[in-house]
Structure formats: C-alpha cells, structure tokens
Design an enzyme around this catalytic site. Structure first.
Site, mmCIF file in Angstrom:
data_model
loop_
_atom_site.group_PDB
_atom_site.id
_atom_site.type_symbol
_atom_site.label_atom_id
_atom_site.label_comp_id
_atom_site.label_asym_id
_atom_site.label_seq_id
_atom_site.Cartn_x
_atom_site.Cartn_y
_atom_site.Cartn_z
ATOM 1 N N HIS A 125 -36.759 -39.592 -8.538
ATOM 2 C CA HIS A 125 -37.026 -40.989 -7.156
ATOM 3 C C HIS A 125 -35.442 -41.091 -6.874
ATOM 4 O O HIS A 125 -36.136 -41.863 -5.810
ATOM 5 C CB HIS A 125 -37.555 -42.445 -8.772
ATOM 6 N N GLU A 175 -46.827 -69.896 -5.426
ATOM 7 C CA GLU A 175 -45.724 -70.046 -4.795
ATOM 8 C C GLU A 175 -44.881 -69.032 -3.301
ATOM 9 O O GLU A 175 -44.394 -68.806 -2.675
ATOM 10 C CB GLU A 175 -44.353 -71.482 -5.776
HETATM 11 C C1 LIG Z 1 -37.926 -56.334 -8.033
HETATM 12 C C2 LIG Z 1 -36.996 -54.768 -7.858
HETATM 13 N N1 LIG Z 1 -36.833 -54.226 -9.644
HETATM 14 C C3 LIG Z 1 -36.937 -54.128 -9.767
HETATM 15 C C4 LIG Z 1 -36.046 -52.566 -8.850
HETATM 16 C C5 LIG Z 1 -35.596 -51.144 -8.629
HETATM 17 N N2 LIG Z 1 -36.711 -50.138 -8.790
HETATM 18 C C6 LIG Z 1 -36.533 -49.533 -7.526
HETATM 19 S S1 LIG Z 1 -37.432 -48.646 -7.325
HETATM 20 C C7 LIG Z 1 -37.999 -48.944 -8.908
HETATM 21 C C8 LIG Z 1 -39.597 -48.273 -9.629
HETATM 22 C C9 LIG Z 1 -39.965 -46.959 -8.981
HETATM 23 O O1 LIG Z 1 -40.949 -46.568 -9.415
HETATM 24 P P1 LIG Z 1 -41.810 -46.400 -8.440
HETATM 25 O O2 LIG Z 1 -42.076 -47.780 -7.771
HETATM 26 O O3 LIG Z 1 -43.298 -46.088 -8.568
HETATM 27 O O4 LIG Z 1 -41.808 -46.105 -7.204
HETATM 28 P P2 LIG Z 1 -42.020 -44.128 -6.670
HETATM 29 O O5 LIG Z 1 -40.071 -43.575 -7.914
HETATM 30 O O6 LIG Z 1 -42.848 -43.347 -7.120
HETATM 31 O O7 LIG Z 1 -41.272 -43.536 -5.688
HETATM 32 C C10 LIG Z 1 -37.776 -50.202 -9.783
HETATM 33 C C11 LIG Z 1 -37.786 -50.478 -10.887
HETATM 34 C C12 LIG Z 1 -36.390 -53.172 -7.035
HETATM 35 N N3 LIG Z 1 -36.035 -52.506 -5.943
HETATM 36 N N4 LIG Z 1 -37.155 -54.298 -7.208
#
Ligand SMILES: Cc1ncc(C[n+]2csc(CCOP(=O)(O)OP(=O)(O)O)c2C)c(N)n1
Ligand SMILES: [Mg+2]
Length: 679
Positions: free
Chosen positions: A278, A425
C-alpha cells in the site's frame, strides 16, 4: 476472482492475471505500473499498490472514454478525472506523462515527492494544470466530484449542450468509500440523478491495517444501489469487462459505481494482494521481480516506442473534438457571458447593486439580525450575478440564503440556482469545492456556525486550493439563545482564524454585512466564512463611500479627546462596545471603538496603520467567543471580555448578562484597567 487478503488465494489469483496475454492495452497499463515503481523507488517514498492495481482500469478509461486533450488540459468542456484515492498519485502522474502533458516529463516523475515537483506526494491542485483537485484526505475526492458533476449539469442548463457536455470520472478506494463523507456525497448524487458521474472503485479489499474485513462488512454495491446509483462489478484486470461497464455507465440515467476487483501491487512477488504494497516502496529486489513478473524490460522511466506511440495517440484523441468545440464557442451567442462566467468575474452590475443597497442602508439604518442583512445583500446580488449558486444544509429559513426567483435544483432538472443539500454539511462543502473548481459558478452555502465543524476538512481543502466558496454561517454566538451550548459556537472563530487562507468575516451591522459580502464575492483566491447573528443589532454606520471592512478593521467611533481606552469588538458585540463608550463618556473617560470584522485582512495592513487604529491606550477586546488569539491585538496589558467556556440555554439577553458581556461589564473593566474605582 479469488478472495482477497489470504496469501495463497491472492497468489493464485495474481498468477492467473499475469498469465493472460500481453495485449497492447495490458502493456500500456504495465507502463503505468513501471513508472509508479520507478518514481516511488527513486523517491524512496510513496504508495505503489494502488497505481499498480488500478492501472488496467485507468488505461481503459484514459484511452477509450475520458474526453481530454493533452495539448490543453484546461479546455472547459473536457471530462474531469478525479483521483479520489490521492495516495495513488503516481497513477495520475503516470497517465499525464504517457499522454504527453507538458510539465510531466520523465524528469518530473524522477522528482516525485521532491520540493516544488508537479508530482507531489498527493495530487495538488495548481501543481499541474491537469490536476483537477487536491486529494489525499480520503473521501474528499469523490465528494468534490459530485460538485463537478452538478456544476456541469447546471452550466449545461444555462449555456446549452453545444458548450457544456462532459462527464466526471472518479477512481476511489476502499478508504474513500468507508469515509462518512462518501455516504453524504453518494446519497446526494443519487438523489439528484447525476448520471454523468462514474466512480471506479478499486475494490482490492485491502487497506492499511490489512484485509477490509477487519473493519467493514457491508455490501457496498447494495448501498450505492439504495442511493439510486447503477452498480456493476468487473474484473479490474480485464480490459473488455472494464470497457463494457464504462459503456454502460455512459448510457445510464443514474450515477454509476463500478466495483473493479483488483489485486493491490499486482506482480510484486511477496507484497501483491497485501497491505505491504500500500504505502511503502517495494524495494529494489521486489521492484525488479515485479517488473519481471509483468514482463516489463524497458529501462526505468522509459516506454518501448510502440507503447509510447499508442499512449501519445490517446493523449491527442481529444484534439479534434476540442477544436470543433472552439469553433462552436466562437460563433455562440452566449460566448461573452460564458467566458465571463468561467473567468469568475462578477459583472459591474454586482457593484452597482451593492452601491444602491449601501445607500439605502445608510439612509434607513435598519436594526436587523446580520443574517437578515445578509438576505438583503443576496436579494440585491443574486439577480445580477447568475454565477451565484446558493444552498443550505436544511436550514434555509434560518440561514436566509434563498432568494425568490432562484428556483431549486431538482433531480433531472438543473435550471434552478438553489441547492437543497439536505442535512449533509460535509458533503455540501465538498461539493461546493467541486463547483468552484469546475469554474463558471460561485457557490455559497448556509448552515449554523456551530456546524462548520462538520465541514472543516472541505473548508481546509478550499483554503489549500485557494477556491472561492462562501459559507453563510448564522447563529454565530450565545446570541442564538435558547438552543443552548450544543448550538452556541465559542471556539469556531478562533479555530478558523488559525486556518491559513480562510477569511473569517463577522460583520457588526447591515452596512458591514454588505461590505463583507462584497469582499467575499470579489475574493477570487480563497474561501470566506461569514459569521452572522440570529439576533437583531442596531445600525452603526451612515457613511457609504469607502468599503471600510476592506482593511479588516477600522475606528468606528473615535474618542472625544485623547483616547484613554480602545474597545475592539466584532459582530454584534460592536454595538455593545458602543453602548459602553457612551457610559464611559458620561464618566469622563474617552473611549474609541474599533470594529474588527476580518482579522486576516486587518493583519495584512501596514503595521503602523494598525497601531494607529488600535491605539496606545488600554485595549479591551469584546467578542462573545473564547479569547484564544485575541492577545494578538490586545498585547500583554489588554483585557478580554467574552466567553471562558461553553454557553448555556436561556434567552439571549440573559445569557449576555450571565456571561458578563454587557456595556456595564465593559465599562467596569475599563475602570479597573485605568485604576479608577469611581462610577
Ligand atoms: C481521511 C483520511 N484518513 C486516513 C488516511 C490515511 N490513509 C491513507 S490510505 C488509507 C487506506 C488505504 O486503504 P484503501 O483506501 O483501500 O487504499 P489502498 O491501500 O487499497 O490503495 C488510509 C487510512 C487518509 N489519507 N485520509
Ligand atoms: Mg483498498
């Protein structure tokens, strides 16, 4: 495809995808994968999993569906592409590079995540003209996209299909769809039947902590279906399935969600299908092995010529449609209006309408709640500024944001100019960002100041992106009375004053409200919050010449004789300070009153002028809010009169007495400050 997150099954699924024929489309996608790997290795930082996983879907979208011309990324009738999962930024930069966008050459990709690179860590609006919006805070992109899609419909209603006829495409991740804002945004889009909005969901079932199942078990397709979306599930590595789904989306009468089953980090031998791909570079060994597994042999940051040529061709696909559009525009009867709207310049008529209103306010000196004054301003502006698009999060009658004749936007009917956002909102503020970014509209909203907390992440992005959105935030203090402390903002002014590039306006009377609205409207490069009172407050001004709020603060009433104190206030407390000044005058104490409707503008003035306004005498700040930040104007010897904690439920006047924000309390503080105990 196999279940996700379980290593063995994921390995088998990956092997079966990798064993498929190396079609040109697959190799074009592999080019995006390789570029992401190279840039992230070079930066030793970044998120390879998503760009690698979604490369196939992105390649199909960008080569066969997305309407764009790399030669002019700001062409007004282009489709908008929003990478909501901003952490996958290298997917976007790779696409811009291979399609031949100037400013995203290989040298720029090699500077991924370095200072001043257009290829910043997350997509930054303004860093490159093809980046439509800043993303990174999950959920914001998809919610902003709803505003883009709505803006397109509203402008099509005004200018017609020959000028406005485009779509909004989004790539969103699991995290985007888990975020609360995605629920608001998707629900609103479904309700409004924004059929030109298509979301490709990177359904890789992985997030940072591991398998999605750790935290999520809803049926996302059913959820979107319930919102009124068309939904479809595809193998996200199968170009034909993806293309079929996108074709369906083009014909749909509803917004569409396409779940693209993908393998995060496809090809990486130990990290594919797991959270390990990731958000960290694959590392040299894994990166090399991933390229080998994909059958990719080109040197870093390069493409084999045949693949490069195909991509360049995709980048020029929109050239003929764009030139045809330019010809239509040149002969269009609404060309001048269209160009003015896109340039974001309110017509001279706006200025004239405000001048007339201000003359009327000076002559009649109405005692109004500033929210009512704001309504008067809107009644003057909205008819002559067709770009203004209003709305409220279900508080229209309280915010007074509706103006007769605007007409409401309704499902399938976008000719109105007022949006009933519902109690959403956050979705409202993000959609407004999308409308402002789209261009051609000046969105304003309404809710209570207290609920600005529910909009904060979107307001922050508006500030970061320097977008003109205007939020009408009424019920701005304990002055709202009986609804009590849950509804009484105390820390909100201070907290938004702390946010860079936000203008917080808190006008004192009808005249100042007109002036602040004028400033917010003219402000082309950032959001404005206009904090307005529920309760009535007297007129304090009868001059009409200069917009005195433009300097953020000014001497409203000079002391009679040498100043012994300066009372500095905002909003409805300015009238209270004026009453205190009268009490003090009776006692022979010469007080000036300074109105401070906008700290940000005041802070931008010449320091010597500011000192002159604030004066060398005892400074007393008055604001029905917490005093955090006021020492900036009061200095170490100043006195603050306001709130020290949460409010309470009672009639407004009683609350002002209870919390000691009265003319008498101010006068007493001045006496103490001057060491005088008489009177
Ligand atoms: C509002 C918010 N919370 C937390 C994060 C930190 N963060 C970045 S990606 C992610 C989650 C990754 O999972 P996914 O969205 O499924 O992305 P993938 O790993 O599949 O690319 C998090 C928690 C963020 N960027 N924005
Ligand atoms: Mg995911």
């Amino acid at each position: 495809m196999a279940a996700h997150g379980e290593a063995g099954l994921a390995d088998a699924a990956a092997a079966s995808v990798l064993a498929r024929p190396l079609t040109p489309m697959r190799r074009m996608a592999d080019a995006l994968r390789a570029l992401a790997i190279d840039a992230i290795e070079a930066a030793n930082s970044g998120h390879p999993g998503m760009p690698i996983g979604m490369a196939d879907a992105a390649a199909v979208l960008w080569t066969r569906f997305l309407k764009f011309d790399a030669a002019d990324p700001r062409w007004p009738d282009r489709d908008r592409f929003i990478l909501s999962a901003g952490h996958g930024s290298m997917l976007l930069y790779g696409l811009l590079h291979v399609t031949g966008h100037a400013g995203m050459e290989a040298s720029e990709l090699a500077r991924f995540r370095q200072l001043h690179s257009a290829a910043a860590g997350h997509p930054e609006f303004g860093a490159h003209p093809a980046i439509e919006t800043t993303t990174g805070p999950l959920g914001q992109g998809i919610a902003t996209a709803v505003g883009f899609a709505l803006a397109e419909r509203m402008l099509a209603a005004r200018f017609g299909r020959s000028l406005v006829d485009h779509r909004t495409w989004v790539i969103a991740s699991d995290g985007d769809l888990m975020e609360g804002i995605s629920h608001e945004a998707a629900s609103l889009a479904g309700h409004l039947r924004l059929a030109r909005l298509t979301v490709l969901w990177d359904d890789n079932a992985i997030s940072i902590d591991g398998a999605i199942g750790l935290a999520n078990s809803e049926d996302t397709l059913k959820r979107f279906s319930a919102y009124g979306w068309g939904v479809r599930r595809v193998d996200g590595h199968d170009a034909a399935e993806i293309a079929a789904a996108l074709s369906m989306a083009m014909r749909a009468k509803k917004p569409t969600l396409i779940a693209c089953r993908t393998i995060i980090g496809l090809g990486a031998p130990t990290k594919a299908g797991t959270a390990a791909s990731h958000g960290a570079p694959l590392g040299a060994t894994e990166a090399a092995a991933a390229k080998a597994a994909l059958g990719w042999t080109a040197p870093p940051f390069t493409l084999p010529e045949d693949i490069a040529a195909r991509w360049r061709e995709a980048g020029a696909r929109g050239s003929a449609p764009r030139r045809a559009w330019l010809r239509r525009l040149a002969h269009h009867p609404l060309r001048v209006e269209f160009e003015r709207a896109l340039a974001g310049k309110p017509s001279e008529a706006a200025h004239e309408a405000l001048t007339a209103l201000r003359a009327d306010l000076a002559a009649n000196r109405p005692k109004l709640a500033t929210r009512q004054s704001s309504q008067r301003v809107l009644e003057a502006l909205v008819p002559v500024v067709p770009e203004m698009v209003g709305g409220s999060a279900d508080l229209t009658g309280s915010n007074l944001t509706f103006v007769k004749g605007m007409g409401s936007v309704a499902p399938g009917a976008y000719g109105g100019r007022y949006i009933h956002y519902g109690v959403r909102e956050h979705g409202m503020a993000a959609a407004m960002n999308g409308m402002a970014l789209h261009g051609g509209l000046i969105p304003y909203s309404g809710t209570f100041l207290i609920f600005s907390d529910y909009m904060r992440p979107a307001i922050r992005l508006a500030a970061l992106m320097r977008q003109r959105v205007i939020h009408v935030l009424t019920h701005d203090s304990i002055g709202l009375g009986e609804d009590g402390p849950t509804h009484q903002p105390v820390e909100h002014l201070a907290s938004f004053r702390a946010m860079p590039n936000v203008f917080v306006f808190r006008p004192a009377d009808a005249m100042e409200t007109a002036e602040c609205w004028d400033l917010a409207l003219r402000r082309g490069d950032g959001p404005s919050l206009i904090a307005l009172s529920r309760q009535a407050t007297p007129a304090l001004r009868e001059d009409v010449g200069e917009n005195r709020c433009a300097r953020g603060g000014y001497v409203l009433a000079e002391a009679v004789g040498p100043r012994q104190t300066t009372l500095i206030a905002s909003g409805t407390e300015v009238a209270i300070a004026m009453a205190a000044r009268a009490i003090l005058a009776d006692e022979g104490i010469a007080a000036a009153v300074v109105s401070l409707p906008c700290w940000e503008l005041f802070a931008a003035q010449d320091p010597a002028w500011r000192e002159e306004v604030l004066g060398g005498a005892l400074r007393v700040g008055v604001e029905a809010a917490c005093g955090f930040g006021w020492d900036r104007w009061l200095g170490p010897r100043g006195v603050f009169i306001g709130m020290n904690g949460f409010g309470a439920s009672a009639p407004a006047e009683e609350l002002y007495r209870h919390f000691g924000i009265t003319p008498g309390a101010i006068a007493a503080a001045v006496r103490r400050g001057l060491g005088r105990n008489n009177g």
